[in-house]
Motif scaffolding. Structure first.
Motif, PDB file in Angstrom:
ATOM      1  N   VAL A  37       0.843  -1.190   0.000  1.00 41.40           N
ATOM      2  CA  VAL A  37       0.000   0.000   0.000  1.00 41.40           C
ATOM      3  C   VAL A  37       0.883   1.247   0.000  1.00 41.40           C
ATOM      4  CG1 VAL A  37      -1.919  -1.150   1.133  1.00 41.40           C
ATOM      5  CG2 VAL A  37      -0.173  -0.020   2.520  1.00 41.40           C
ATOM      6  N   LEU A  38       0.326   2.356  -0.466  1.00 42.63           N
ATOM      7  CA  LEU A  38       1.091   3.595  -0.570  1.00 42.63           C
ATOM      8  C   LEU A  38       1.607   4.058   0.792  1.00 42.63           C
ATOM      9  CD1 LEU A  38       2.076   6.043  -2.194  1.00 42.63           C
ATOM     10  CD2 LEU A  38      -0.183   7.059  -1.876  1.00 42.63           C
ATOM     11  N   ARG A  39       0.841   3.814   1.821  1.00 44.97           N
ATOM     12  CA  ARG A  39       1.240   4.273   3.156  1.00 44.97           C
ATOM     13  C   ARG A  39       2.588   3.683   3.570  1.00 44.97           C
ATOM     14  NH1 ARG A  39       1.316   4.712   8.482  1.00 44.97           N
ATOM     15  NH2 ARG A  39      -0.061   6.259   9.469  1.00 44.97           N
ATOM     16  N   ARG A  40       2.837   2.447   3.198  1.00 47.35           N
ATOM     17  CA  ARG A  40       4.095   1.807   3.575  1.00 47.35           C
ATOM     18  C   ARG A  40       5.276   2.414   2.825  1.00 47.35           C
ATOM     19  NH1 ARG A  40       7.145  -3.044   2.377  1.00 47.35           N
ATOM     20  NH2 ARG A  40       8.290  -3.640   4.244  1.00 47.35           N
ATOM     21  N   SER A  41       5.061   2.867   1.607  1.00 51.77           N
ATOM     22  CA  SER A  41       6.143   3.529   0.871  1.00 51.77           C
ATOM     23  C   SER A  41       6.474   4.886   1.470  1.00 51.77           C
ATOM     24  CB  SER A  41       5.750   3.693  -0.602  1.00 51.77           C
ATOM     25  OG  SER A  41       5.742   2.451  -1.271  1.00 51.77           O
ATOM     26  N   LEU A  42       5.464   5.541   2.040  1.00 49.89           N
ATOM     27  CA  LEU A  42       5.692   6.830   2.682  1.00 49.89           C
ATOM     28  C   LEU A  42       6.275   6.670   4.084  1.00 49.89           C
ATOM     29  CD1 LEU A  42       2.417   8.695   1.652  1.00 49.89           C
ATOM     30  CD2 LEU A  42       4.731   9.301   0.930  1.00 49.89           C
ATOM     31  N   VAL A  54      -5.988  11.399  -3.326  1.00 47.80           N
ATOM     32  CA  VAL A  54      -7.411  11.428  -2.962  1.00 47.80           C
ATOM     33  C   VAL A  54      -8.253  10.772  -4.047  1.00 47.80           C
ATOM     34  CG1 VAL A  54      -9.384  12.984  -2.702  1.00 47.80           C
ATOM     35  CG2 VAL A  54      -7.294  13.400  -1.403  1.00 47.80           C
ATOM     36  N   ASN A  55      -7.876  10.938  -5.304  1.00 50.31           N
ATOM     37  CA  ASN A  55      -8.666  10.412  -6.413  1.00 50.31           C
ATOM     38  C   ASN A  55      -8.410   8.932  -6.690  1.00 50.31           C
ATOM     39  OD1 ASN A  55      -9.882  12.916  -6.936  1.00 50.31           O
ATOM     40  ND2 ASN A  55      -8.154  13.574  -8.197  1.00 50.31           N
ATOM     41  N   ARG A  56      -7.540   8.304  -5.931  1.00 46.86           N
ATOM     42  CA  ARG A  56      -7.274   6.880  -6.130  1.00 46.86           C
ATOM     43  C   ARG A  56      -8.110   6.034  -5.179  1.00 46.86           C
ATOM     44  NH1 ARG A  56      -2.813   5.002  -9.005  1.00 46.86           N
ATOM     45  NH2 ARG A  56      -1.610   6.667 -10.021  1.00 46.86           N
ATOM     46  N   ASP A  57      -8.472   4.861  -5.608  1.00 48.99           N
ATOM     47  CA  ASP A  57      -9.235   3.937  -4.768  1.00 48.99           C
ATOM     48  C   ASP A  57      -8.379   3.520  -3.568  1.00 48.99           C
ATOM     49  OD1 ASP A  57     -11.306   4.045  -6.567  1.00 48.99           O
ATOM     50  OD2 ASP A  57     -10.657   2.261  -7.675  1.00 48.99           O
ATOM     51  N   GLY A  58      -8.927   3.726  -2.371  1.00 47.54           N
ATOM     52  CA  GLY A  58      -8.192   3.384  -1.170  1.00 47.54           C
ATOM     53  C   GLY A  58      -7.344   4.513  -0.628  1.00 47.54           C
ATOM     54  N   GLN A  59      -7.092   5.536  -1.449  1.00 50.13           N
ATOM     55  CA  GLN A  59      -6.299   6.710  -1.045  1.00 50.13           C
ATOM     56  C   GLN A  59      -4.946   6.294  -0.456  1.00 50.13           C
ATOM     57  OE1 GLN A  59      -8.865   9.255   1.304  1.00 50.13           O
ATOM     58  NE2 GLN A  59     -10.256   9.603  -0.413  1.00 50.13           N
ATOM     59  N   LEU A  60      -4.699   6.546   0.813  1.00 51.53           N
ATOM     60  CA  LEU A  60      -3.410   6.176   1.390  1.00 51.53           C
ATOM     61  C   LEU A  60      -3.162   4.672   1.355  1.00 51.53           C
ATOM     62  CD1 LEU A  60      -3.036   8.472   4.545  1.00 51.53           C
ATOM     63  CD2 LEU A  60      -1.667   8.540   2.455  1.00 51.53           C
ATOM     64  N   TYR A  61      -4.220   3.916   1.250  1.00 54.40           N
ATOM     65  CA  TYR A  61      -4.100   2.462   1.249  1.00 54.40           C
ATOM     66  C   TYR A  61      -4.299   1.882  -0.152  1.00 54.40           C
ATOM     67  CZ  TYR A  61      -4.221   3.071   6.268  1.00 54.40           C
ATOM     68  OH  TYR A  61      -3.922   3.472   7.560  1.00 54.40           O
ATOM     69  N   CYS A  62      -4.118   2.694  -1.165  1.00 60.94           N
ATOM     70  CA  CYS A  62      -4.167   2.186  -2.532  1.00 60.94           C
ATOM     71  C   CYS A  62      -2.935   1.317  -2.792  1.00 60.94           C
ATOM     72  CB  CYS A  62      -4.251   3.328  -3.541  1.00 60.94           C
ATOM     73  SG  CYS A  62      -2.768   4.363  -3.634  1.00 60.94           S
ATOM     74  N   HIS A  63      -3.112   0.331  -3.642  1.00 66.42           N
ATOM     75  CA  HIS A  63      -2.031  -0.624  -3.871  1.00 66.42           C
ATOM     76  C   HIS A  63      -1.000  -0.042  -4.848  1.00 66.42           C
ATOM     77  CE1 HIS A  63      -0.013  -4.485  -3.998  1.00 66.42           C
ATOM     78  NE2 HIS A  63      -0.034  -4.431  -5.314  1.00 66.42           N
ATOM     79  N   VAL A  64       0.265  -0.242  -4.519  1.00 67.84           N
ATOM     80  CA  VAL A  64       1.369   0.161  -5.387  1.00 67.84           C
ATOM     81  C   VAL A  64       1.907  -1.090  -6.063  1.00 67.84           C
ATOM     82  CG1 VAL A  64       3.646   1.233  -5.509  1.00 67.84           C
ATOM     83  CG2 VAL A  64       1.951   2.090  -3.875  1.00 67.84           C
ATOM     84  N   THR A  65       1.863  -1.125  -7.379  1.00 68.07           N
ATOM     85  CA  THR A  65       2.352  -2.297  -8.096  1.00 68.07           C
ATOM     86  C   THR A  65       3.879  -2.337  -8.068  1.00 68.07           C
ATOM     87  OG1 THR A  65       2.337  -1.078 -10.189  1.00 68.07           O
ATOM     88  CG2 THR A  65       0.348  -2.320  -9.616  1.00 68.07           C
ATOM     89  N   GLU A  66       4.436  -3.392  -8.608  1.00 70.34           N
ATOM     90  CA  GLU A  66       5.888  -3.580  -8.577  1.00 70.34           C
ATOM     91  C   GLU A  66       6.595  -2.415  -9.257  1.00 70.34           C
ATOM     92  OE1 GLU A  66       9.198  -7.041  -9.613  1.00 70.34           O
ATOM     93  OE2 GLU A  66       7.077  -7.323 -10.097  1.00 70.34           O
ATOM     94  N   ASN A  67       7.609  -1.885  -8.561  1.00 68.28           N
ATOM     95  CA  ASN A  67       8.381  -0.725  -9.033  1.00 68.28           C
ATOM     96  C   ASN A  67       7.516   0.529  -9.193  1.00 68.28           C
ATOM     97  OD1 ASN A  67      10.795  -2.220  -9.206  1.00 68.28           O
ATOM     98  ND2 ASN A  67      10.238  -2.954 -11.242  1.00 68.28           N
ATOM     99  N   GLY A  68       6.322   0.543  -8.587  1.00 70.69           N
ATOM    100  CA  GLY A  68       5.465   1.720  -8.670  1.00 70.69           C
ATOM    101  C   GLY A  68       4.975   2.005 -10.073  1.00 70.69           C
ATOM    102  N   ALA A  69       4.737   0.953 -10.848  1.00 63.72           N
ATOM    103  CA  ALA A  69       4.380   1.127 -12.258  1.00 63.72           C
ATOM    104  C   ALA A  69       3.050   1.836 -12.447  1.00 63.72           C
ATOM    105  CB  ALA A  69       4.356  -0.227 -12.963  1.00 63.72           C
TER     106      ALA A  69
END
Length: 318
Positions: A170-175, A200-215
């Protein structure tokens, strides 16, 4: 009278001929399979060879429990001093840094420039003790980094790499990989780097999934996330290794404004890819063959037509 040699003819039964031909065809396939298996086994054994070689490496110094840890709030100011620092990547190897000496005051921004092989990345690697300097001292806020636990030294410095790195989570872990900050603090830092509306416009917001290498994020967005991570932890020493070389001009301008507004209390060392991005820095360090050949404010260096930075700047510009 000429005697002709007697020739002996052997008769082979048709069944034996067919069996021989059948075995020959099978042998061809078997030899081909054996050669392929030998090649694959050799490739697999390369991994085993590397693992065995890693087991024979000397452990990296600085992790011993008897080595003192850094003070809790170190560094408080971010003063960085190099004193006659030299670096070789292996014992007996040629020095890539030669008697480097300079001081960066607290909150000062220094751009590091030079041709390929000048020693820019080696200077940053030396600061992070990857590897440790061969000679001289590196001092941050009055404490020599060689006397401290190596992990404490590395966690005290924020690094923004040329290729942004995001976790496949999730994005939160990258931050916030250590989970030290609240969601409100994360939203505040995203607002500072102009990414709040994007998240804000992404599904899940801070908990949106980040794919491999942030693709699923653009290169500029990934780099801004790295800036947010560096600002979030509030380190006093920030190192940037050509952090804007892969982004567009608009994102580059945004990053420069972030550096000016949000990092004015930090000591910033930047390896510059675009020389125009460091034109407002306090000082420019010019490296060549592992030595500092010039170090002054951009205004002074650009006003001197004989300076190396002046020639470098105009050669790139042209």
């Amino acid at each position: 009278m000429v005697c002709l040699p007697v020739m002996t003819f052997y008769c082979i039964f048709s069944a034996l001929s067919g069996l021989s031909i059948s075995y020959c065809l099978q042998l061809t396939n078997t030899v081909q399979w054996m050669l392929q298996a030998i090649g694959e086994t050799e490739n697999y054994m390369t991994s085993v060879e590397r693992v065995l070689s890693y087991t024979q490496l000397q452990p990296e110094p600085g992790y011993d429990t008897i080595i003192p840890h850094a003070p809790k709030d170190w560094p408080e100011n971010g003063c960085v001093t190099f004193r006659n620092v030299s670096l070789s990547y292996f014992l007996g190897g040629p020095p890539v840094l030669k008697n480097i000496s300079f001081s960066a005051a607290a909150g000062e921004k220094i751009g590091i420039v030079g041709r390929t092989g000048a020693g820019k990345s080696s200077l940053i690697a030396c600061l992070l003790r990857m590897p440790a300097n061969t000679e001289g001292e590196i001092i941050i806020d009055g404490i020599c980094v060689a006397d401290l636990n190596v992990q404490d030294v590395r966690t005290a410095i924020a690094v923004i790499p040329q290729s942004p790195f995001l976790f496949n989570d999730v994005l939160r872990r990258s931050l916030d990989p250590a989970d030290k900050f609240t969601d409100e603090e994360l939203w505040d830092i995203l607002d500072k780097v102009k990414l709040k509306s994007t998240v804000v416009n992404r599904d899940g917001q801070l908990y949106c999934h980040v794919t491999e290498n942030g693709a699923n994020f653009s290169v500029g967005e990934r780099q801004l996330i790295c800036f947010a991570r560096a600002l979030l932890f509030g380190k006093k020493v920030i190192v940037m290794d050509e952090a804007t070389s892969s982004v567009d001009t608009k994102t580059d301008e945004l990053i420069q404004s972030i550096i000016c507004k949000e990092m004015n209390h930090c000591t910033v060392l930047t390896i510059a890819h675009r020389l125009s991005t460091i034109s407002d820095y306090d000082r420019i360090m010019v490296l060549s063959e592992g030595k500092i050949i010039e170090m002054d404010s951009p205004k002074v260096l650009l006003s001197n037509e004989l300076s190396y930075f002046y020639q470098l700047y105009h050669s790139v510009k042209s």
